[in-house]
Motif scaffolding. Structure first.
Motif, mmCIF file in Angstrom:
data_model
loop_
_atom_site.group_PDB
_atom_site.id
_atom_site.type_symbol
_atom_site.label_atom_id
_atom_site.label_comp_id
_atom_site.label_asym_id
_atom_site.label_seq_id
_atom_site.Cartn_x
_atom_site.Cartn_y
_atom_site.Cartn_z
ATOM 1 N N LEU A 97 -2.206 2.980 -4.366
ATOM 2 C CA LEU A 97 -1.058 2.131 -4.034
ATOM 3 C C LEU A 97 -1.296 0.662 -4.384
ATOM 4 C CD1 LEU A 97 0.108 3.621 -0.603
ATOM 5 C CD2 LEU A 97 1.226 3.838 -2.833
ATOM 6 N N THR A 98 -2.487 0.129 -4.059
ATOM 7 C CA THR A 98 -2.749 -1.295 -4.322
ATOM 8 C C THR A 98 -2.749 -1.601 -5.809
ATOM 9 O OG1 THR A 98 -5.149 -0.929 -4.208
ATOM 10 C CG2 THR A 98 -4.036 -1.616 -2.181
ATOM 11 N N VAL A 99 -3.232 -0.650 -6.603
ATOM 12 C CA VAL A 99 -3.251 -0.860 -8.057
ATOM 13 C C VAL A 99 -1.824 -0.849 -8.604
ATOM 14 C CG1 VAL A 99 -3.989 0.096 -10.271
ATOM 15 C CG2 VAL A 99 -5.570 0.070 -8.334
ATOM 16 N N ILE A 100 -1.019 0.069 -8.151
ATOM 17 C CA ILE A 100 0.373 0.130 -8.605
ATOM 18 C C ILE A 100 1.112 -1.158 -8.240
ATOM 19 C CG2 ILE A 100 2.601 1.255 -8.184
ATOM 20 C CD1 ILE A 100 1.105 3.907 -8.068
ATOM 21 N N GLU A 101 0.906 -1.630 -7.002
ATOM 22 C CA GLU A 101 1.581 -2.852 -6.566
ATOM 23 C C GLU A 101 1.106 -4.071 -7.353
ATOM 24 O OE1 GLU A 101 4.200 -3.227 -4.626
ATOM 25 O OE2 GLU A 101 4.223 -1.030 -4.610
ATOM 26 N N GLU A 102 -0.187 -4.109 -7.677
ATOM 27 C CA GLU A 102 -0.727 -5.232 -8.464
ATOM 28 C C GLU A 102 -0.119 -5.240 -9.863
ATOM 29 O OE1 GLU A 102 -2.908 -8.614 -9.428
ATOM 30 O OE2 GLU A 102 -2.688 -7.670 -7.459
ATOM 31 N N LEU A 103 -0.015 -4.074 -10.475
ATOM 32 C CA LEU A 103 0.581 -3.984 -11.804
ATOM 33 C C LEU A 103 2.072 -4.313 -11.765
ATOM 34 C CD1 LEU A 103 -1.259 -0.750 -12.969
ATOM 35 C CD2 LEU A 103 -1.444 -3.003 -14.066
ATOM 36 N N ARG A 104 2.741 -3.877 -10.704
ATOM 37 C CA ARG A 104 4.162 -4.199 -10.570
ATOM 38 C C ARG A 104 4.350 -5.712 -10.404
ATOM 39 N NH1 ARG A 104 5.570 -0.717 -6.784
ATOM 40 N NH2 ARG A 104 6.599 0.778 -8.174
ATOM 41 N N ALA A 105 3.498 -6.338 -9.629
ATOM 42 C CA ALA A 105 3.585 -7.790 -9.435
ATOM 43 C C ALA A 105 3.356 -8.551 -10.742
ATOM 44 C CB ALA A 105 2.561 -8.245 -8.378
ATOM 45 N N ARG A 106 2.600 -7.941 -11.635
ATOM 46 C CA ARG A 106 2.336 -8.574 -12.936
ATOM 47 C C ARG A 106 3.363 -8.158 -13.990
ATOM 48 N NH1 ARG A 106 -3.738 -9.470 -14.065
ATOM 49 N NH2 ARG A 106 -4.581 -9.950 -12.018
ATOM 50 N N ASN A 107 4.364 -7.387 -13.585
ATOM 51 C CA ASN A 107 5.383 -6.867 -14.506
ATOM 52 C C ASN A 107 4.761 -6.039 -15.631
ATOM 53 O OD1 ASN A 107 7.620 -8.122 -13.170
ATOM 54 N ND2 ASN A 107 7.045 -10.072 -14.136
ATOM 55 N N LEU A 108 3.730 -5.280 -15.294
ATOM 56 C CA LEU A 108 3.028 -4.475 -16.304
ATOM 57 C C LEU A 108 3.079 -2.979 -16.004
ATOM 58 C CD1 LEU A 108 -0.182 -6.674 -16.760
ATOM 59 C CD2 LEU A 108 1.738 -6.469 -18.346
#
Length: 482
Positions: A97-108
């Motif tokens: 979950l944290t990795v998905i949210e980090e990538l989403r926050a980076r628009n990646l």
């Protein structure tokens, strides 16, 4: 985990290699890539590295010291790595979950193929136990890509017919150095290993008490004070022009080559030609002044001394380089080559302020440039694990004082020279300033900084006719607090 290479014969001339690619989710499978168009890489290795961290976040500690985001061939793998690294640096937990949210926050997130790609990484990784092996596969492929890129860069500049060939070769060495420099890393050393190495060194000193344990200078009192020149030390020999910096360092080089178990010595002279250096060495060896050697006006006795000296000097492992305005990177490349081919025990540089930084266009701030050069010389001494002795020019402040004995503040153009140096040796000759000096033909070596030991004064005899330093049978005097 196959490596692929760019072998397209129809590629555009001088076009840089396509070292990394951004693929769509549909083109991410290895068998859908075109091997003939790709540089070395290991898709499976990259996926295994990322999957290992997602399975066991602690495994990142094993590889973060040497693996970087640009080591990944696929950009989407780089994005995931950078996200993992950012989460880890914030001290947060790494999971799905944290990795998905980090990538989403980076628009990646959509760029990598969405959350399904993270799931695939986890499911396709057999175990996290071999994460270091996977990481080295990725690193090795990355090194190969950088070498290919460097080769392409070298090929491009080599084809420029109007380019100076010496500049082309310097550029080629610099580019290759840029690839290899990143891989020069030191691992953490367990205390049991460090203390064992230290014990062996002290044991050797104990068994050879009274002998210099480092590279001998040939000057008895100086070797007693310093224990010889120690490996990885940067030693600065500083004085005003004409005091004898070059002569002292050549004497040290000659003595080291003779007394240091056939030591290999590299001498970089930025001020004198190799012929002038040889003339000085022959003059010191024979006692014949340089003027006679220049004109060839030698009597039979002197000719015999000359021929004998030529034979003796020719058998020593002295290596001369008279490249003017050499850069630290050029010097490093030459030292590495000498180390591989003949070994290397001591580096002599004459002198520091004549070097160029090699950092593109000329730096208007000479203080910063000298700081970079002195720091790089210290790094070179550590990398080669040999003492590096460099001459340095002093400022004119010395001449303006009643007491002409140099001080650390007199080091010209940069305080970083004092900071980077392990040892600073000043040369002072009283008879240069006092016609009626009570100590004619005597030179004082003022050891004003010694990171690992005492400071002091060592007195030497100086023969003006042949500009040679030799031992003076007097005791050295302490100048603690000088």
């Amino acid at each position: 985990m196959t490596d692929y290479y760019d072998s397209d014969p129809n590629g555009a001339e001088n076009e840089p290699l396509d070292l990394r690619i951004a693929d769509s989710p549909q083109e991410s499978a290895p068998d859908q890539l075109r091997p003939e168009r790709l540089a070395p890489h290991s898709v499976a290795g990259e996926e295994a590295v990322l999957g290992s961290i997602l399975i066991n976040p602690d495994s990142m500690l094993e590889i973060a010291a040497f693996l970087r985001g640009d080591d990944f061939f696929l950009l989407k793998h780089s994005y995931v790595w950078e996200a993992l690294l950012a989460i880890s640096e914030r001290g947060e937990a790494i999971d799905y979950l944290t990795v998905i949210e980090e990538l989403r926050a980076r628009n990646l997130l959509e760029n990598i193929g969405g959350a399904a790609f993270i799931t695939r990484l986890i499911n396709n990784t057999p175990t996290s136990m071999h994460v270091e092996t996977y990481a080295h596969l990725v690193e090795t492929a990355s090194i190969r890509r950088r070498l290919l890129a460097a080769a392409g860069d070298i090929a491009q500049i080599a084809q420029a017919e109007n380019a100076d060939i010496n500049e082309v070769m310097d550029h080629a060495e610099s580019v290759i150095f840029g690839v290899t420099e990143r891989n020069l890393r030191r691992e953490l050393i367990p205390m049991r290993v460090a203390i064992s190495d230290y014990y062996r060194r002290i044991e050797q000193q104990y068994e050879h008490r009274g002998e210099p344990v480092g590279i001998p200078t040939g000057f008895t009192d100086l070797d007693k004070l310093l224990g010889g020149f120690q490996r990885s030390d940067l030693i600065i020999v500083a004085a005003r022009p004409g005091v004898g910096k070059t002569s002292l360092m050549l004497s040290m080089a000659l003595n080291a080559a003779r007394l240091g178990n056939n030591a290999s010595v590299a001498i970089f002279s930025l001020e004198m030609s190799s012929e002038q250096l040889v003339q000085r060495l022959v003059s010191a060896e024979t006692g014949i002044n340089s003027q006679k050697l220049r004109t060839g006006e030698l009597d039979e006795r002197e000719w015999n001394l000359f021929t004998q000296a030529v034979g003796n000097l020719g058998n020593l492992r002295l290596y001369l380089d008279d490249t003017p305005a050499i850069t630290p990177n050029q010097m490093r490349a030459k030292c590495r080559r000498l180390y591989r081919e003949h070994g290397l025990d001591l580096i002599i540089v004459d002198y520091l302020q004549l070097m160029e930084s090699g950092q593109g266009k000329k730096n208007d701030n000479r203080v910063q440039e000298i700081s970079y050069i002195s720091r790089t010389l210290k790094e070179l001494a550590r990398e080669m694990n040999v003492p590096l002795v460099s001459a340095a020019q002093l400022s004119r402040q010395v001449e303006q004082r009643a007491d002409k004995r140099p001080q650390l503040s007199d080091l010209r153009e940069s305080g970083s020279i004092e900071q980077d140096a392990d040892i600073v040796i000043f040369i002072y000759r009283d008879d240069l300033y006092n016609e009626n000096s009570e100590r004619p033909n005597q030179a004082d070596l003022l050891i004003s900084k010694h990171r690992s030991g005492p400071t002091g004064v060592v007195e030497l005899y100086f023969n003006k006719n042949i500009t040679q330093f030799s031992n003076l049978k007097r005791e050295s005097h302490s100048v603690s607090g000088y």
